[in-house]
Design an enzyme around this catalytic site. Structure first.
Site, short mmCIF file in Angstrom:
data_model
loop_
_atom_site.label_atom_id
_atom_site.label_comp_id
_atom_site.label_asym_id
_atom_site.label_seq_id
_atom_site.Cartn_x
_atom_site.Cartn_y
_atom_site.Cartn_z
N GLU A 6 -0.72 -2.30 0.60
CA GLU A 6 -1.36 -1.42 -0.39
C GLU A 6 -2.88 -1.44 -0.24
OE1 GLU A 6 0.18 0.67 -2.13
OE2 GLU A 6 2.22 -0.06 -2.37
N ARG B 83 -4.70 2.12 0.78
CA ARG B 83 -5.55 2.74 -0.25
C ARG B 83 -7.03 2.41 -0.04
NH1 ARG B 83 -1.67 3.20 -5.56
NH2 ARG B 83 0.21 2.47 -4.53
N ASP C 60 10.12 3.77 5.90
CA ASP C 60 9.43 5.06 6.03
C ASP C 60 8.16 5.16 6.86
OD1 ASP C 60 8.09 3.65 4.09
OD2 ASP C 60 8.52 5.03 2.45
N GLU D 184 5.60 12.97 -1.79
CA GLU D 184 6.26 13.20 -0.49
C GLU D 184 6.83 14.59 -0.28
OE1 GLU D 184 6.75 10.54 -2.44
OE2 GLU D 184 5.74 8.99 -1.25
N THR E 77 -0.95 7.19 5.39
CA THR E 77 0.21 7.37 4.50
C THR E 77 -0.20 7.55 3.03
OG1 THR E 77 2.47 6.61 4.08
CG2 THR E 77 0.72 4.93 4.06
C1 DMJ Z 1 1.88 6.04 -1.70
O1 DMJ Z 1 1.15 4.91 -2.04
C2 DMJ Z 1 2.04 6.12 -0.21
O2 DMJ Z 1 2.50 7.36 0.15
C3 DMJ Z 1 2.98 5.09 0.29
O3 DMJ Z 1 3.20 5.22 1.68
C4 DMJ Z 1 4.28 5.24 -0.44
N1 DMJ Z 1 4.19 5.28 -1.84
C5 DMJ Z 1 3.15 6.03 -2.46
C6 DMJ Z 1 3.53 7.40 -2.92
O4 DMJ Z 1 4.78 7.62 -3.35
#
Ligand code: DMJ
Length: 657
Positions: A279, A283, A412, A546, A632
């Site tokens: 995370e 982020r 994923d 998503e 992501t």
């Molecule tokens: C986000 O923090 C990112 O896309 C992560 O890869 C997956 N979960 C959340 C969004 O759903």
């Protein structure tokens, strides 16, 4: 004779009775055990400790081979609740069950962190508390496999990075201006109006965050306060970092400047808490990198370099596969308590590549690239069941811990980062390409299914048994397969594009089949249902991006107007069901019109959901895919044009000579 016969004492042995001898021996062995045990508590510098413990504590393990000693030691530290699930095969060498080192620390039960991951992370299943503190500090004292790999490849990396990073050179190597000719403003008035609406949603979310939760990680829009949580190890301002690039591309400059000032004056990286490596990377590292590349502000660069360094100790494991949790202050790392057998999670250690390559790019220090290349190397080398990548891997033995495969949570973004690594390398990273298309082949052979009603979906795979469920998280795969279509084998290109469109269609169905027109957390294709949640616990929607992410990519790839229509449906549903007086909130049940809000405005709503919507209603020259890949968390990172950068460096040299 040293031992004389004493009166009243039997003549056995040293003149002691058998029972006395036994007590004496018991005392002696107790004393020895105590002394040995005490070694573990001595400071690392004490010589005795190094003499007695160094062999087992520091034995390096070569990539992919695993080591029974280390695996056993790791298992010794694992609390009982972390045995592999029944029916699953434990990793080789992980069979002994005693506790040793874990007893020296008191594992904190972190229910809140777990709940947050449930809400925000991709890796989020199989929760078992408490968390295991399988510390990696001692392992860090030796040269781990990753460090070995690092040393061997560093020479070539260094050669490629001999000059300092120059922002001007980087800008000169972009094919197009990042914000397009006219900030991506679409000529069609209706689309522009929709784009403006999304911008207003961003401003509304931001203003409320600023008013009620400034400096905290997220806004709680119902109670009108801030939320900190413990997913980011004491770091604050997640919503600010996640918003920087969105505000910037939307031209919300006053808001962007407030955000920038906060980063400059108040982002404190000297926290000492327990953070999710994944995370913080997606982020904070991703957000700061994107802000730097878009604006050229040196301050973002120095912040992100400082943070990057703090993440490195997580890789000090026998295999170089990082553990999931790291203390940003001490560098100690451990595995999530809910992760099978102290394992690391595919979607976590597999979602570092893009950011770490850029950390090397900016710092000219190859260490970051080497860390993630080592992960790649290990994954390449180990055997994959049916060509699939299971979700749990032991950072100690380097073996799979369970055979659960998923394109949704836990797996994923690993797949996403393979194709994006290839694209971000200006299509030079052949290994990433090979791994991605190899994985796609296995996914198609084993996971892709057609429902009786004709919907294409990705099932989950549990040791060969299919679970006919698709998570909201798995809906990113429409976009991923879309952007990967062009570089597939020529005969498969159209097929990939079709598959991407079918998956995106299915995910759209999961929205249209709900009362709110928002999609549930997970939907199923068995028990009579098709693209609907059958369990109460799967009915929530937490402002996830998503599905919209896939609309955006599919729009860019096909220009089929339906994707913009579907995006607009989502905007209307968000407005109707998630907008509250002071921000946007997730909802607990997408199948009921009487909304029950979860009181959380996730930072990824600002970073991803609204950014993807804005891009969907913008011209393609706003952050063009020829120049940028999105991490992501939707933070744009530039494609690295090594050839161009080197040419420019040579030109500069010639001029100066
Ligand atoms: C986000 O923090 C990112 O896309 C992560 O890869 C997956 N979960 C959340 C969004 O759903």
């Amino acid at each position: 004779m040293v031992f004389r016969k004493l009166p009243g004492v039997s003549a056995s042995g040293m003149g002691l009775r058998l029972s006395q001898k036994f007590v004496f021996l018991l005392f002696l062995s107790g004393l020895v055990t105590l002394c040995f045990g005490a070694l573990f508590f001595l400071p690392d510098s004490v010589r005795l400790k190094r003499i007695f413990l160094s062999k087992t504590e520091t034995q390096p393990v070569t990539v992919g081979s695993g080591s029974e000693n280390d695996a056993t030691r790791e298992h010794l530290k694992r609390p009982r609740d972390q045995e592999p699930a029944r029916g699953m095969t434990p990793a080789k060498g992980e069979t002994t069950s005693t506790k040793l080192k874990s007893l020296s620390r008191n594992p904190t039960v972190s229910l809140e962190a777990t709940e947050e991951r449930l809400a925000g992370g991709k890796a989020q299943e199989d929760f078992t508390l408490p968390r295991s503190k399988t510390e990696s500090k001692t392992e860090s004292k030796t040269e781990s496999a990753s460090e070995k790999a690092a040393t061997s490849s560093s020479a070539s990396n260094r050669a490629a990075m001999s000059d300092r990073f120059s922002y001007d050179k980087f800008k000169g190597c972009l094919l197009k201006p990042p914000l397009g000719r006219d900030t991506g403003r679409p000529s069609d008035p209706q689309t522009n109006e929709r784009r403006e609406k999304v911008k207003e949603m961003m401003k509304f979310s931001w203003d409320n965050y600023k008013r009620y939760a400034w400096g905290k990680n997220e806004l709680r829009p119902l109670t009108k306060n801030g939320h900190i949580g413990n997913m980011f190890g004491g770091l604050r301002g997640a919503s600010i970092i996640d918003s920087l690039d969105t505000l910037y591309i939307m031209g919300l400059m006053e808001e962007y400047n407030d955000a920038k000032e906060w980063v400059q004056t108040s982002l404190d990286l000297n926290s000492n808490g327990e953070a999710s490596l994944f995370e913080v990377n997606i982020r904070y590292v991703g957000g700061l990198l994107a802000a730097y590349y878009l604006t050229g502000e040196e301050m973002y660069k120095s912040k992100v370099m400082e943070l990057g360094e703090k993440l490195l100790p997580a890789f000090n494991t026998p295999t170089g596969i990082p553990r999931g949790v790291i203390n940003l202050g001490s560098g100690t790392s451990w595995s999530w308590g809910w992760a099978s057998a102290g394992s690391s999670i595919l979607a976590e250690f597999g979602t570092l590549h893009l950011e770490f390559v850029h950390l090397s790019e900016l710092s000219r220090n190859p260490i970051y690239t080497e860390k993630v290349m080592n992960i790649r190397k290990l994954l390449n080398k180990i055997e994959k069941p049916h060509g699939l990548y299971p979700n749990f891997l032991s950072p100690v033995s380097g073996n799979w811990v369970q055979h659960h495969v998923s394109i949704g949570g836990l797996g994923d973004s690993f797949y996403e980062y393979l194709i994006k690594s290839y694209l971000m390398s200006d299509k030079t990273d052949e290994d990433a390409k090979k791994m991605y298309y190899g994985a796609m082949e296995a996914i198609e052979a084993n996971l892709v299914q057609k429902s009786p009603g004709g919907l294409t979906y990705m099932a989950e795979w549990r040791g060969g048994i299919l679970d006919h469920k698709m998570g909201h998280l798995a809906c990113f795969s429409g976009g991923m397969i879309g952007i990967g279509a062009d570089d597939g084998a020529p005969e498969k290109r159209q097929h990939f594009l079709d598959l991407a469109a079918e998956i995106t269609h299915t995910c759209h169905e999961s929205y249209t089949r709900s009362a709110t027109k928002l999609g549930p957390e997970a939907f199923r294709f068995d028990g009579g249902g098709e693209a609907t949640a059958t369990r109460l616990s799967d009915r929530y929607y937490i402002l996830r991006p998503e599905v919209i992410e896939s609309y955006m990519y599919m729009w860019r790839l096909t220009h089929d107007p339906k994707y913009r229509e579907w995006g607009w449906e989502a905007v209307e549903a968000l407005e109707q069901h998630c907008r509250v007086e002071s921000g946007f909130s997730g909802i607990r049940d997408v199948y009921t019109m009487t909304a029950s809000h979860d009181n959380m405005q996730q930072s990824f709503f600002l970073s991803e959901t609204l950014k993807y919507l804005y891009l969907l209603f913008s011209d393609d020259d706003l952050l063009p895919l020829e120049d940028w890949v999105f991490n992501t968390e939707a933070h744009p990172l530039p494609i690295i044009r090594r050839g161009c950068l080197q040419d420019q460096a040579t030109q500069d040299k010639t001029v100066s000579e």
